[in-house]
Design a protein around this motif. Structure first.
Motif, short mmCIF file in Angstrom:
data_model
loop_
_atom_site.label_atom_id
_atom_site.label_comp_id
_atom_site.label_asym_id
_atom_site.label_seq_id
_atom_site.Cartn_x
_atom_site.Cartn_y
_atom_site.Cartn_z
N ARG A 152 0.81 -1.22 0.00
CA ARG A 152 0.00 0.00 0.00
C ARG A 152 0.85 1.27 0.00
N CYS A 153 2.18 1.13 0.01
CA CYS A 153 3.09 2.27 0.13
C CYS A 153 3.88 2.44 -1.17
N SER A 154 4.02 3.66 -1.63
CA SER A 154 4.74 3.93 -2.88
C SER A 154 6.16 4.44 -2.63
N ALA A 155 6.68 4.21 -1.43
CA ALA A 155 8.03 4.69 -1.08
C ALA A 155 9.10 4.06 -1.97
N LYS A 156 10.20 4.78 -2.13
CA LYS A 156 11.41 4.20 -2.71
C LYS A 156 12.09 3.41 -1.60
N VAL A 157 12.35 2.13 -1.86
CA VAL A 157 12.82 1.23 -0.81
C VAL A 157 14.23 0.75 -1.10
N VAL A 192 12.25 -7.88 10.38
CA VAL A 192 11.89 -7.31 9.08
C VAL A 192 10.37 -7.14 8.92
N PRO A 193 9.55 -8.18 9.15
CA PRO A 193 8.11 -7.94 9.04
C PRO A 193 7.58 -6.95 10.06
N LEU A 194 8.18 -6.92 11.27
CA LEU A 194 7.78 -5.93 12.26
C LEU A 194 8.07 -4.52 11.74
N SER A 195 9.26 -4.32 11.18
CA SER A 195 9.63 -3.01 10.65
C SER A 195 8.73 -2.61 9.50
N LEU A 196 8.39 -3.56 8.65
CA LEU A 196 7.48 -3.28 7.54
C LEU A 196 6.10 -2.88 8.06
N SER A 197 5.62 -3.60 9.06
CA SER A 197 4.27 -3.34 9.57
C SER A 197 4.17 -1.98 10.24
N ARG A 198 5.30 -1.39 10.60
CA ARG A 198 5.33 -0.07 11.22
C ARG A 198 5.44 1.06 10.19
N MET A 199 5.54 0.72 8.91
CA MET A 199 5.77 1.72 7.88
C MET A 199 4.48 2.45 7.50
N PRO A 200 4.41 3.78 7.69
CA PRO A 200 3.22 4.53 7.29
C PRO A 200 3.03 4.50 5.78
N LYS A 201 1.79 4.56 5.35
CA LYS A 201 1.51 4.44 3.93
C LYS A 201 2.01 5.64 3.12
N ASP A 202 2.22 6.80 3.77
CA ASP A 202 2.68 7.99 3.06
C ASP A 202 4.20 8.17 3.14
N ALA A 245 12.23 4.39 2.38
CA ALA A 245 12.28 3.35 3.41
C ALA A 245 13.58 2.56 3.26
N ILE A 246 14.20 2.28 4.40
CA ILE A 246 15.46 1.54 4.41
C ILE A 246 15.34 0.37 5.37
N PHE A 247 15.67 -0.82 4.87
CA PHE A 247 15.56 -2.02 5.69
C PHE A 247 16.89 -2.77 5.69
N GLU A 248 17.29 -3.19 6.87
CA GLU A 248 18.49 -4.01 7.05
C GLU A 248 18.07 -5.47 7.04
N LEU A 249 18.74 -6.28 6.22
CA LEU A 249 18.43 -7.71 6.12
C LEU A 249 19.64 -8.52 6.58
N GLY A 250 19.44 -9.36 7.59
CA GLY A 250 20.53 -10.16 8.14
C GLY A 250 20.27 -11.64 7.99
N SER A 302 16.14 11.63 5.66
CA SER A 302 15.11 12.23 6.51
C SER A 302 14.85 13.71 6.23
N PRO A 303 15.89 14.52 5.95
CA PRO A 303 15.61 15.92 5.62
C PRO A 303 14.96 16.10 4.24
N GLN A 304 14.97 15.04 3.42
CA GLN A 304 14.48 15.16 2.05
C GLN A 304 13.09 14.57 1.83
N GLY A 305 12.54 13.92 2.82
CA GLY A 305 11.21 13.33 2.70
C GLY A 305 10.90 12.46 3.90
N LYS A 306 9.67 12.02 3.99
CA LYS A 306 9.27 11.17 5.11
C LYS A 306 9.96 9.82 5.00
N THR A 307 10.80 9.53 5.99
CA THR A 307 11.69 8.36 5.92
C THR A 307 11.37 7.38 7.02
#
Length: 477
Positions: free
Chosen positions: A103-108, A147-157, A161-166, A129-134
């Protein structure tokens, strides 16, 4: 009902295919630890190897959670209308995360690698963060829960978005990448880490390459050209159907490369070329490895059409994350000293980089360069040799004294010349008093070890023993 909530009850029920008697509520956050619950959170009762979240549902609700996702109804919960019942709570959280992504159009941007994942993620967050909602994953939330917890916290606007994968086993990274669906995938480097679970660094590289599985069509893979496994990773990217790969490094033929680095005790002056664009900037964290880490970061910023000039300005105000190079000014018994906090994690390549930073810094007055080291974990059968060989990097970087703790570090302690060996202990806490007893005015103390070696105990003890200082004196860069 919360204005512009993170989740409505109806959206949660639909995403998780759950059942809830009351849907007249909304949630503005998501938590899986009842101790971190704040007013308005959704609590998810994850069943782990040591704890069952269902045992803490009542406490979470008392702490302000508006509802809880459960797979069984806890007996101590009075109001069952606050429960969303699902067949499996982890699968429900994954479904919530996938819904948040769709549901989010963020650059990921997704980041993995043997070293530098968290620093890269935190730097990207600082820049964007200074350039847009991050939105970005907190701490090291990089596994099958985080990872799914971090995704579930992501606002739709969200804009960025930056995610660390381990991972520490093959087959773990691919499903995480498919959840995140990044536009940019960064592999910082491949090095000896988790060798307890892999037979070679080549196998680690293959496991890191699983990040390509979720990369968006026409997405960009950023690979470390200075790493010996770059060619293999490039081939694996093409095999995965990735047609856009860029290489970063110190070689001038790399798509993203360093032109010049002037290393200073507390910063670096850097010139670099990012996809043909020449940039000069100050990085407010010392160390050549940080200068190298900036390359894929700026490459990713360019790829998602953020402003590179603004990004470079932001790099001049960057601070190293806690436990990953933060510099702290302390004082004990009237003697001022500096601590380099690398207490969060360690690997052979990260140890070498930290020693170089320590070697670059110049002690004041009668101060010395002191390394306080804990075990590097998950190195398998090669661990004794790897630990002992650290003596070469220690001497090469003019380190004056070493304190070591843990069974693996015993091998380093035995290999050290007598004049460098400050002391050895079986546990980190045993190093505190001997260290406090020898601190001089102007000392620079590096504290580093894998998380399981509990080197933060030493850091916390030094802070606790520190004399009162002003905030401007206490914190360095």
């Amino acid at each position: 009902m919360v204005n512009n909530p993170l989740w409505t009850a109806a959206d949660i029920v639909q995403a998780t295919n759950g059942h809830c008697e009351n849907t007249e509520w909304s949630a503005n956050g998501v938590a899986i630890d009842n101790r971190s619950v704040v007013e308005g959170d959704l609590f998810i009762a994850i069943v782990g190897p040591n704890n069952d979240g269902h045992d803490y549902v009542a406490k979470a609700l008392e702490s302000g959670a508006v509802a809880a996702i459960v797979s069984r109804i806890p007996e101590d919960v009075a109001d069952k209308r606050k429960l969303i019942v699902v067949s499996d709570t982890l699968h429900a959280m994954e479904a919530l995360g996938r819904t948040a992504r769709k549901r989010c159009s963020a650059k990921v941007i997704a980041v993995t690698g043997s070293v530098g994942k968290t620093g890269t993620k935190e730097t990207l967050a600082h820049i964007l963060s200074p350039q847009g909602k991050t939105h970005y994953s907190v701490g090291s939330f990089n596994n099958h829960w985080g990872v799914p917890l971090s995704l579930s916290r992501m606002p739709k606007d969200t804009d960025y978005a930056i995610f660390e994968l381990g991972m520490n086993h093959a087959g773990e990274l691919g499903p995480l990448s498919k959840m995140v669906e990044p536009h940019v995938a960064i592999i910082t480097t491949v090095a000896a880490a988790h060798l307890e679970f892999f037979s070679s660094t080549e196998d680690i590289a293959r496991a890191k390459a699983e990040i390509f599985e979720g990369l968006k069509v026409n997405g960009l893979a950023l690979l470390n050209g200075d790493n010996e496994h770059c060619e293999m990773l490039n081939a694996l990217a093409k095999k995965a159907g990735i047609n856009r790969v860029a290489v970063f490094g110190e070689q001038q033929d790399a798509n993203i490369h360093l032109d010049n680095v002037e290393l200073k005790p507390n910063s670096s002056e850097i010139s670099a070329t990012i996809f043909g664009q020449s940039l000069s900037f100050t990085l407010s964290i010392p160390g050549r490895h940080w200068a190298q880490n900036v390359l894929p970061i700026l490459g990713a910023v360019s790829e998602i059409d953020a402003d590179l000039q603004k990004a470079c300005i932001s790099l001049s105000t960057l601070s190293a994350p806690s436990g990953r190079g933060a510099i702290i000014k302390l004082m004990h018994d009237g003697k001022r000293f500096t601590v380099i906090d690398e207490s969060y994690n360690a690997s052979p390549v990260a140890m070498q980089a930290a020693f170089k930073v320590l070697g670059q810094m110049k002690p004041e007055k009668s101060g010395r360069r002191i390394a306080v080291l804990g075990d590097m974990l998950e190195l398998g059968d090669t661990s004794p040799e790897i630990h002992a060989n650290l003596v070469n990097d220690i001497t090469a970087n003019s380190i004056d004294m070493v304190y070591a703790a843990g069974p693996n570090m015993r091998h380093l302690s035995d290999a050290l010349p007598d004049d460098l060996n400050g002391g050895y202990a079986t546990g980190s806490s045993e190093l505190v008093q001997p260290l406090l007893a020898v601190i001089r005015d102007g000392d620079i103390i590096l504290i580093k070890g894998s998380l399981g070696s509990k080197m933060k105990v030493v850091l916390d003890a030094l802070k606790a023993a520190s004399d009162k200082m002003s905030d401007s004196d206490r914190v360095g860069v």
